[in-house]
Design a protein around this motif. Structure first.
Motif, mmCIF file in Angstrom:
data_model
loop_
_atom_site.group_PDB
_atom_site.id
_atom_site.type_symbol
_atom_site.label_atom_id
_atom_site.label_comp_id
_atom_site.label_asym_id
_atom_site.label_seq_id
_atom_site.Cartn_x
_atom_site.Cartn_y
_atom_site.Cartn_z
ATOM 1 N N GLN A 72 -71.423 29.104 19.019
ATOM 2 C CA GLN A 72 -70.590 28.300 18.137
ATOM 3 C C GLN A 72 -69.428 29.144 17.622
ATOM 4 N N THR A 73 -68.235 28.561 17.618
ATOM 5 C CA THR A 73 -67.041 29.248 17.137
ATOM 6 C C THR A 73 -67.011 29.227 15.612
ATOM 7 N N SER A 74 -66.749 30.361 15.036
ATOM 8 C CA SER A 74 -66.630 30.474 13.579
ATOM 9 C C SER A 74 -65.399 31.309 13.236
ATOM 10 N N ILE A 75 -64.926 31.140 11.998
ATOM 11 C CA ILE A 75 -63.720 31.810 11.526
ATOM 12 C C ILE A 75 -64.065 32.571 10.258
ATOM 13 N N SER A 76 -63.668 33.833 10.208
ATOM 14 C CA SER A 76 -63.919 34.672 9.036
ATOM 15 C C SER A 76 -62.711 34.575 8.102
ATOM 16 N N LEU A 77 -62.980 34.174 6.856
ATOM 17 C CA LEU A 77 -61.910 33.969 5.880
ATOM 18 C C LEU A 77 -62.256 34.639 4.563
ATOM 19 N N LYS A 126 -54.450 33.474 5.821
ATOM 20 C CA LYS A 126 -54.776 34.302 6.982
ATOM 21 C C LYS A 126 -53.673 34.232 8.034
ATOM 22 N N LEU A 127 -53.046 33.063 8.156
ATOM 23 C CA LEU A 127 -52.012 32.860 9.163
ATOM 24 C C LEU A 127 -50.602 33.051 8.608
ATOM 25 N N GLY A 128 -50.484 33.377 7.328
ATOM 26 C CA GLY A 128 -49.181 33.609 6.732
ATOM 27 C C GLY A 128 -48.382 32.350 6.492
ATOM 28 N N ALA A 188 -49.640 14.836 23.107
ATOM 29 C CA ALA A 188 -49.909 13.556 22.445
ATOM 30 C C ALA A 188 -51.262 12.979 22.841
ATOM 31 N N ARG A 189 -51.788 13.419 23.958
ATOM 32 C CA ARG A 189 -53.084 12.896 24.429
ATOM 33 C C ARG A 189 -54.220 13.873 24.165
ATOM 34 N N ARG A 190 -53.933 14.934 23.421
ATOM 35 C CA ARG A 190 -54.963 15.930 23.093
ATOM 36 C C ARG A 190 -55.263 15.902 21.612
ATOM 37 N N LYS A 191 -56.515 16.155 21.249
ATOM 38 C CA LYS A 191 -56.881 16.275 19.844
ATOM 39 C C LYS A 191 -56.495 17.641 19.284
ATOM 40 N N VAL A 192 -56.412 18.640 20.148
ATOM 41 C CA VAL A 192 -55.999 19.980 19.734
ATOM 42 C C VAL A 192 -54.516 20.141 20.047
ATOM 43 N N LYS A 193 -53.723 20.359 19.019
ATOM 44 C CA LYS A 193 -52.281 20.420 19.169
ATOM 45 C C LYS A 193 -51.836 21.832 19.544
ATOM 46 N N ASP A 194 -50.578 21.903 20.014
ATOM 47 C CA ASP A 194 -50.038 23.199 20.438
ATOM 48 C C ASP A 194 -49.986 24.178 19.266
ATOM 49 N N ARG A 195 -49.636 23.673 18.097
ATOM 50 C CA ARG A 195 -49.577 24.544 16.915
ATOM 51 C C ARG A 195 -50.949 25.137 16.617
ATOM 52 N N GLN A 196 -51.996 24.348 16.762
ATOM 53 C CA GLN A 196 -53.340 24.849 16.538
ATOM 54 C C GLN A 196 -53.726 25.888 17.593
ATOM 55 N N LEU A 197 -53.292 25.686 18.817
ATOM 56 C CA LEU A 197 -53.564 26.673 19.860
ATOM 57 C C LEU A 197 -52.901 28.010 19.533
ATOM 58 N N GLU A 198 -51.684 27.953 18.994
ATOM 59 C CA GLU A 198 -51.018 29.198 18.588
ATOM 60 C C GLU A 198 -51.803 29.894 17.480
ATOM 61 N N TRP A 199 -52.287 29.128 16.521
ATOM 62 C CA TRP A 199 -53.061 29.732 15.434
ATOM 63 C C TRP A 199 -54.388 30.304 15.957
ATOM 64 N N MET A 200 -54.986 29.624 16.914
ATOM 65 C CA MET A 200 -56.219 30.150 17.496
ATOM 66 C C MET A 200 -55.980 31.501 18.166
ATOM 67 N N LYS A 201 -54.841 31.625 18.831
ATOM 68 C CA LYS A 201 -54.510 32.892 19.478
ATOM 69 C C LYS A 201 -54.322 33.994 18.445
ATOM 70 N N VAL A 202 -53.661 33.661 17.326
ATOM 71 C CA VAL A 202 -53.461 34.656 16.265
ATOM 72 C C VAL A 202 -54.798 35.076 15.660
ATOM 73 N N ASP A 205 -57.689 34.941 17.042
ATOM 74 C CA ASP A 205 -58.445 35.712 18.030
ATOM 75 C C ASP A 205 -57.948 37.151 18.095
ATOM 76 N N GLU A 206 -56.629 37.349 18.022
ATOM 77 C CA GLU A 206 -56.073 38.705 18.035
ATOM 78 C C GLU A 206 -56.473 39.473 16.780
ATOM 79 N N GLN A 207 -56.604 38.775 15.653
ATOM 80 C CA GLN A 207 -57.029 39.435 14.414
ATOM 81 C C GLN A 207 -58.536 39.689 14.374
ATOM 82 N N GLY A 208 -59.271 39.115 15.327
ATOM 83 C CA GLY A 208 -60.734 39.253 15.311
ATOM 84 C C GLY A 208 -61.408 38.347 14.303
ATOM 85 N N ALA A 209 -60.660 37.355 13.774
ATOM 86 C CA ALA A 209 -61.230 36.446 12.780
ATOM 87 C C ALA A 209 -61.968 35.292 13.421
ATOM 88 N N MET A 210 -61.611 34.928 14.649
ATOM 89 C CA MET A 210 -62.276 33.831 15.349
ATOM 90 C C MET A 210 -63.199 34.405 16.411
#
Length: 443
Positions: free
Chosen positions: A66-71, A109-111, A178-192, A194-199
């Protein structure tokens, strides 16, 4: 001349009788074809079994992670208790806007500036990245220790089901946004993140501890496992002694007449009755007539007991028949009574077969779904049942319920629950085989 003729006649080859075609070659060919057919049938069965297991495991192994986020969550009193009423009204701590705390922590966390009115769409997408279960998690922390108000705590919260599916690569990102529940902006945040080790992905203990939920990341098999355990205990306590007692009477003491023949025929017929018929019987007798509560493990256990009894009786009678008659004759010959003969000599020797039949019957009952649906065990139950009279569900029914959900994340949970059920069934059958080999005696 006479001697020469005798020697010639003795050394002359004997005349061979005409051979008759008795079909030996044809029989050998037929035997080889039959063996080939058997091997082909086994290969086809193994192929489909392997395809089934491969499909289930491929679709369900991700459910155990399961994916989790450290905050770093700031328990701001201005958000939780802005008027300082927690001493006079403890309900303030229950009604607080805890998702806002998590959203602000993720934004920090994402500024992202939460006070910037231009980022309202981003704030909504931020909120959708976190599971709604974070509300319960933070509320429980505050209720257990109100002293954390005004402090900042490092907390790991679950990501939402869509974010979890995207992080596991289960969402086709080539589809237009438009046909996805996960938006491009959210994908960018997921990458950030992941790079921070928070996800990160961790072992999904909630799959075994959570109850029913409309949110896939918060859905688990905890209630179903407890309900199945209650039902298996009820089946074991009722079906084993009743089935063994009935088998002993029919095999050792009952007179052979048309009534006992009728009973034996009915037992064999009950073993072949569809399981849904037992569900109708339980609905009419235990719920309609006896007034027992719907969705209770007790009713499910009683229904499965009726369904398992024929299997246990047939297996026990076969085990009793397998005991050599010489054992009975020897016990009676040294002065034992018929009762002593059965319980001191015959029953211990038949115990391996009885245990095997019982475990196989329990394994069959564990995988039944249809009778449990009719008695209402398909209800949405989020709390653990404390007694067999409390509402509950069962593992196969939970699989059925998840299979009907539309969310993508429920698909992997369905396959994960199937894996757990198959492991239980395989373990029970393995135990039956080991017990039989351990205690079996060959005559």
């Amino acid at each position: 001349m006479t001697d020469l003729s005798f020697d010639q006649a003795r050394t002359a080859p004997a005349s061979q009788p005409p051979r008759r075609d008795i079909g030996i070659k044809r029989r050998y060919h037929a035997e080889r074809r039959f063996r080939l057919y058997g091997l082909v049938a086994i290969a086809i069965g193994l192929f489909f079994l392997g395809a089934l297991l491969f499909t289930v495991i491929r679709g369900g192994y991700t459910a155990f992670w399961q994916t989790s986020i450290s905050l770093a969550v700031d328990f701001d009193p201005q958000i939780i208790d802005p008027k300082g009423q927690r001493d006079s009204d403890p309900g303030v701590l229950v009604r607080a806007n805890y998702p806002l705390l998590v959203r602000n922590a993720l934004a920090a966390k994402l500024g992202i500036d939460v006070d910037d009115t231009k980022n309202k769409a981003d704030l909504r997408q931020l909120s959708n990245m976190i599971s709604q279960g974070a509300r319960v998690q933070l509320r429980s922390m505050v209720m257990e220790n109100p002293a954390i108000l005004g402090t900042t705590q490092n907390i790991r919260v679950l990501a939402s089901g869509d974010i979890d599916s995207a992080n596991k690569g289960q969402i086709d990102l080539s589809v237009p946004e438009a046909r996805r529940k996960v938006k491009d902006r959210q994908l960018e945040w997921m990458k950030v993140l992941d790079e921070q080790g928070a996800m990160t992905q961790n072992f999904n203990t909630g799959l075994f501890t959570f109850g029913a939920s409309s949110r896939p990341e918060m859905a688990g098999m905890g209630v179903a496992l407890i309900g199945s355990l209650y039902m298996m205990l009820i089946v074991l306590v009722l079906a084993l002694p009743i089935g063994v007692a009935a088998s002993i009477y029919l095999e050792e003491f009952a007179p052979k007449n048309r009534w006992t023949d009728l009973i034996e025929v009915n037992i064999n017929n009950l073993a072949a009755v569809p399981s849904i018929v037992f569900g109708l019987l339980g609905l009419a007798v235990f719920i309609g007539f006896a007034g027992l509560p719907r969705s209770a493990s007790l009713v499910g256990g009683l229904v499965l007991t009726l369904m398992t009894l024929p299997t246990i009786i047939i297996a026990t009678r076969a085990a009793l028949k397998a005991v050599p008659p010489s054992i009975r004759a020897g016990a009676l010959g040294i002065g034992a009574s018929p009762m002593q003969t059965v319980f001191h000599h015959v029953l211990p020797l038949a115990a391996p077969g009885i245990l095997t039949g019982t475990i196989i019957g329990l394994a069959q009952a564990l995988g039944e779904t249809a009778p449990l649906l009719l008695i209402g065990m398909v209800a949405f139950v989020a709390d653990y049942p404390t007694t067999p009279l409390d509402p509950a569900t069962a593992l196969p029914v939970q699989i059925y319920m998840w299979a009907n959900e539309a969310e993508r994340a429920f698909v992997e949970r369905t396959s994960g629950a199937i894996i757990i059920l198959l492991l239980f069934l395989a373990a029970m059958n393995l135990i039956a085989i080991l017990l039989r080999r351990r205690f079996e005696r060959r005559w």
